[in-house]
Structure formats: C-alpha cells, structure tokens
Design a protein around this motif. Structure first.
Motif, short mmCIF file in Angstrom:
data_model
loop_
_atom_site.label_atom_id
_atom_site.label_comp_id
_atom_site.label_asym_id
_atom_site.label_seq_id
_atom_site.Cartn_x
_atom_site.Cartn_y
_atom_site.Cartn_z
N SER A 1 -5.53 5.96 -8.99
CA SER A 1 -4.35 6.19 -8.15
C SER A 1 -3.80 7.60 -8.36
O SER A 1 -3.42 8.29 -7.41
CB SER A 1 -3.30 5.14 -8.47
OG SER A 1 -2.12 5.41 -7.74
N LYS B 1 0.79 -1.23 0.00
CA LYS B 1 0.00 0.00 0.00
C LYS B 1 0.82 1.28 0.00
O LYS B 1 0.48 2.25 -0.66
CB LYS B 1 -0.94 0.00 1.22
CG LYS B 1 -2.14 -0.91 1.02
CD LYS B 1 -2.93 -0.50 -0.23
CE LYS B 1 -3.74 -1.69 -0.77
NZ LYS B 1 -4.10 -1.55 -2.18
N GLY B 2 1.88 1.29 0.76
CA GLY B 2 2.64 2.54 0.86
C GLY B 2 2.06 3.43 1.93
O GLY B 2 0.88 3.34 2.27
N ARG B 3 2.90 4.31 2.50
CA ARG B 3 2.43 5.11 3.64
C ARG B 3 1.66 6.35 3.23
O ARG B 3 1.01 7.00 4.03
CB ARG B 3 3.63 5.51 4.50
CG ARG B 3 4.12 4.38 5.39
CD ARG B 3 5.52 4.67 5.85
NE ARG B 3 6.38 5.01 4.72
CZ ARG B 3 7.69 5.18 4.82
NH1 ARG B 3 8.28 5.07 5.99
NH2 ARG B 3 8.40 5.48 3.75
N ASN B 4 1.80 6.71 1.94
CA ASN B 4 1.04 7.86 1.47
C ASN B 4 0.74 7.67 -0.01
O ASN B 4 1.15 6.68 -0.62
CB ASN B 4 1.83 9.15 1.70
CG ASN B 4 3.25 9.02 1.15
OD1 ASN B 4 3.43 8.62 -0.01
ND2 ASN B 4 4.24 9.34 1.96
N GLU B 5 0.03 8.64 -0.58
CA GLU B 5 -0.40 8.48 -1.96
C GLU B 5 0.78 8.45 -2.94
O GLU B 5 0.76 7.71 -3.91
CB GLU B 5 -1.36 9.62 -2.34
CG GLU B 5 -2.67 9.59 -1.54
CD GLU B 5 -3.49 8.33 -1.83
OE1 GLU B 5 -3.17 7.61 -2.77
OE2 GLU B 5 -4.46 8.08 -1.07
N ALA B 6 1.78 9.25 -2.65
CA ALA B 6 2.94 9.28 -3.54
C ALA B 6 3.63 7.92 -3.56
O ALA B 6 4.00 7.40 -4.62
CB ALA B 6 3.91 10.36 -3.10
N GLU B 7 3.79 7.35 -2.38
CA GLU B 7 4.42 6.05 -2.31
C GLU B 7 3.56 5.00 -3.00
O GLU B 7 4.07 4.08 -3.65
CB GLU B 7 4.62 5.66 -0.84
CG GLU B 7 6.04 5.19 -0.55
CD GLU B 7 6.21 4.84 0.92
OE1 GLU B 7 6.84 5.62 1.62
OE2 GLU B 7 5.67 3.80 1.35
N SER B 8 2.27 5.14 -2.84
CA SER B 8 1.35 4.21 -3.47
C SER B 8 1.48 4.26 -5.00
O SER B 8 1.47 3.23 -5.68
CB SER B 8 -0.07 4.54 -3.05
OG SER B 8 -0.99 3.76 -3.77
N ALA C 1 -3.63 10.69 -5.69
CA ALA C 1 -2.37 11.33 -5.31
C ALA C 1 -2.47 12.85 -5.38
O ALA C 1 -1.66 13.57 -4.82
CB ALA C 1 -1.24 10.83 -6.20
N ARG C 2 -3.47 13.35 -6.06
CA ARG C 2 -3.56 14.79 -6.23
C ARG C 2 -4.89 15.35 -5.77
O ARG C 2 -5.23 16.49 -6.11
CB ARG C 2 -3.31 15.14 -7.69
CG ARG C 2 -1.91 14.71 -8.08
CD ARG C 2 -1.43 15.52 -9.18
NE ARG C 2 -2.23 15.25 -10.37
CZ ARG C 2 -1.75 15.42 -11.59
NH1 ARG C 2 -0.52 15.83 -11.76
NH2 ARG C 2 -2.51 15.18 -12.61
#
Lengths: 196, 196
Positions: A133, A76-83, A137-138
């Motif tokens: 996605s 998943k990642g810790r935030n949207e950017a990582e995702s 992220a935005r």
DNA sequence: TTCATAGGTTGACGCCGTCAACTTAGTCCT
DNA sequence: AGGACTAAGTTGACGGCGTCAACCTATGAA
C-alpha cells in the motif's frame, strides 16, 4: 470419512483453544481442557498437534489470516492516499475490536517462530499488504525508502494499538478525550511525516 | 538480622527469577526452581510473595525502575530539541541492549495491573519522563496537544522496538541495511511530524 | 519468662504436558 | 477376499508444577 472426522477434530481443537484462551489467557491454555471440552481423551489432540505449542501456533496462524483478510476488505478509497488512510483505520479497528486476536499475534510469548514456519508465512503476508500500500501511494520508485516508511507506519500503529489496549494509560492519568483522539491524531502526524 | 536475612531472600528471589526467565522464558518461570537455585525449600519464597504472579510483578516493577533510570541518565543536550532526540535514542538503546527487560515490561502476559499497583506506579513514572520532555520542548502551552504527541512518540518508539526485537522482520525479508537505518529514519520522521 | 510472630520446613493434593502401549477402523496391495 | 499397514483415538503412567495445611524455631516485645 476418517479424513473428514480428523480434520474436524483438528479444527475444533483450534476453535476451542481460542475460546479457552479468551477465558483464561494464553498461559491458561491446556490441551487437556481442550480435549475435555470436546469430549475426547486427553491424548486425542496429540494426533493433530505435536505439542501444546503447536496448537498455539495454529491458533496464532489463523489470527494472522483473519487480520490480513480484514485489512484487504477495507473500503478502497478514491485514491492511494485515501487507501492508505483507510488501511491505518482498519489496522487500528481490528486491534480494538479483536483485542484477543491482536494480542495473540503481537503479544510476546509466541511459539518460537523458527519452529512454526506456517505461522510466520501468514505473518509475512500481513506485512506485505502494508508495504504494498505504501509503495503504491508513492509509485514505488524508491524501494528502500518505502520499506523504511512502511516500518515507521507499522511501528506507530502497532505501538498505539498496544498501548491503548493495555489500559495502562487510564492508570497514567490521561483523560478519555485524549485517548479517543489518539488515533486520528496519530494518522494526522503520520500524514505530515510522510508528506502525503 | 532476621530482617536483613529475609530481605535478602526476597531480593534474591527476584534476581534469580529474572535470570531464570532469561534462560527459559516467562512461561518457564517456576517458583520451585527459584527456590531450588537458592537452596531453600519450595515454600520459602511464598513467605515473601503471595503467588508466582506476585514474584513476576516484582521482577517487572524493577525493570520499569531500571528503564526510568536509564532514560534519566541520558546526555542532556544543549537544548530541548536535542534533549528530546537523546531521549528517543536512549529509549531505543535500552530496548535493544536489554531485550529481556524490555520484553518483560511491554510483552503481554503481565500480571493483572489492577492487582499490582506498585508495578503500575513504576510504569507511570517512566511515561511521565517522556511526557515532561515533550512538554518542555514546546513550552508546555497546550497540554492536550503535548499529551497527544507524547503518545504518538511513545507509540512509534515502542512499536519499532517491539517489531525489531521479534526478528519477525528477518523472516519477512527486509534487508539488514533497512533494519539498521530504521531508528534514525523513525526519529527523523517524528521530527518532521512534530515540526521540531 | 512467656509468648506471639516472621521466616522456614515437610507433606500432600490435583492439575499439567507428554511418553508408551494398546485398540480399532479403514485403505491399499496382491 | 484377505492380510499388512496406518491414521486416529484410548488408557495408564511419570514427573513437574502451584499452592494449601501443618509443623518447627528463633527473636524480640510484654
């Protein structure tokens, strides 16, 4: 019973067809050979697929479904950017690990999309994952911009996957070191471009 | 005389083969149909091509040559950056104007590259044009970085061309306005990414 | 003049996809 | 229970394909 047996044959056809394509390529797919390997008559598959193209379309549809599942199962990642980054990695991983699957989805001589709506709806689902996605992220404030950038990201990933898969680059004279850095470099460039 | 007649038939085969592919797709290419259209026996083409794949490889080789020529004939631009941009535009233009040519080059079921070196050397020439242009735009100080970015640019353009060409996106539900802006948007993003 | 060879021909073989006609087994009304 | 319908599988046939083999013929070198 008849229901289950027939469903079996349909499934088995798609399965064997995929294996066969792996051995002899898309153009070597033969409905008769599929039947032969399943020990049924050369006409049996026609009870489940109107033509050999319909068989191919079913195989491709399954590839899209697998692809979507793989993308969705990424860490998943810790935030949207990582995702987003994980999505890029997953995309590329899938293409490299399952070259046959990937080629079947995006290689060209696909059955005419108009005639195989189920195949296309599975394809649409895959693109939607990417689009969502990016929008996430935005914050999804500018739909059109999100769509344009989704297209940009997809293009870059798709292009890189396609190019690396063909081995054309070995021939062209690029060093191995360049090839192995190509994905992180591309992801970095995408990040720069999008300001993420 | 015999020399010129035979060269004629070889050329004519490649020409007719391309037209035929345009009508019925790559998988519909038939050496017998080519012969028929040229009014010769079904075996005549075999005097010039070892197999139907060799005929296809020759057709593809010509496409690469046309592609290179088109890229090289682009407007020069007043500086290297402009020249790069023109290259991107030319690349995309070629793909959109000649979808068949483009599909033949980058669509998948190509004849095995190892067995058709002349086809591959023509492909290499096309990539070199792109690589040189990028190196020129940056003074060629960091060869590896130039190669990585050439790959990035090529990936993006190739991916976009491939995706737009398939019409998959109509099905996916993107508006026409998005599609028509896709190229300038991608070129802009590439510019941002490379800091040009 | 001879003769090898490049280019073209006809014929055959075994694949392929697909249409048509037949069998069989199960399902569903009545 | 019995008969009609249907889904699933079978065999057989047809024409098109790629390609191997054998044959013909003109041309250019010896």
């Amino acid at each position: 019973m008849a229901e289950s047996r027939s469903r079996d044959l349909r499934d088995q056809c798609a399965e064997v067809a995929l294996k066969l394509i792996g051995e002899v390529g898309v153009e070597g797919l033969s409905i008769r050979e599929v039947a032969r390997r399943l020990g049924v008559s050369h006409q049996a598959p026609y009870k489940h697929f109107a033509s050999s193209n319909h068989l191919l379309a079913e195989v491709v549809r399954r590839m899209y479904a697998d692809f979507s599942a793989y993308l969705l199962s990424r860490p998943k990642g810790r935030n949207e950017a990582e995702s987003m980054e994980n999505l890029g990695i997953a995309y590329f991983e899938f293409a490299m690990r399952n070259p046959l699957h990937y080629r079947l989805m995006f290689g060209n001589p696909l059955p005419d999309p108009d005639q195989h709506p189920e195949m296309m709806s599975e394809a649409r689902a895959a693109f939607t994952i990417l689009l969502d996605s990016i929008a996430a992220a935005r914050g999804g404030k500018n739909v059109k911009l999100d769509q344009l950038d989704a297209l940009f990201v997809w293009s870059s990933l798709h292009g890189l996957s396609t190019i690396l898969r063909t081995n054309a680059l070995d021939e062209i004279g690029l060093k191995q070191a360049v090839l192995s850095e190509a994905l992180p470099h591309t992801l970095m460039r995408i990040g720069v471009a999008l300001g993420i």
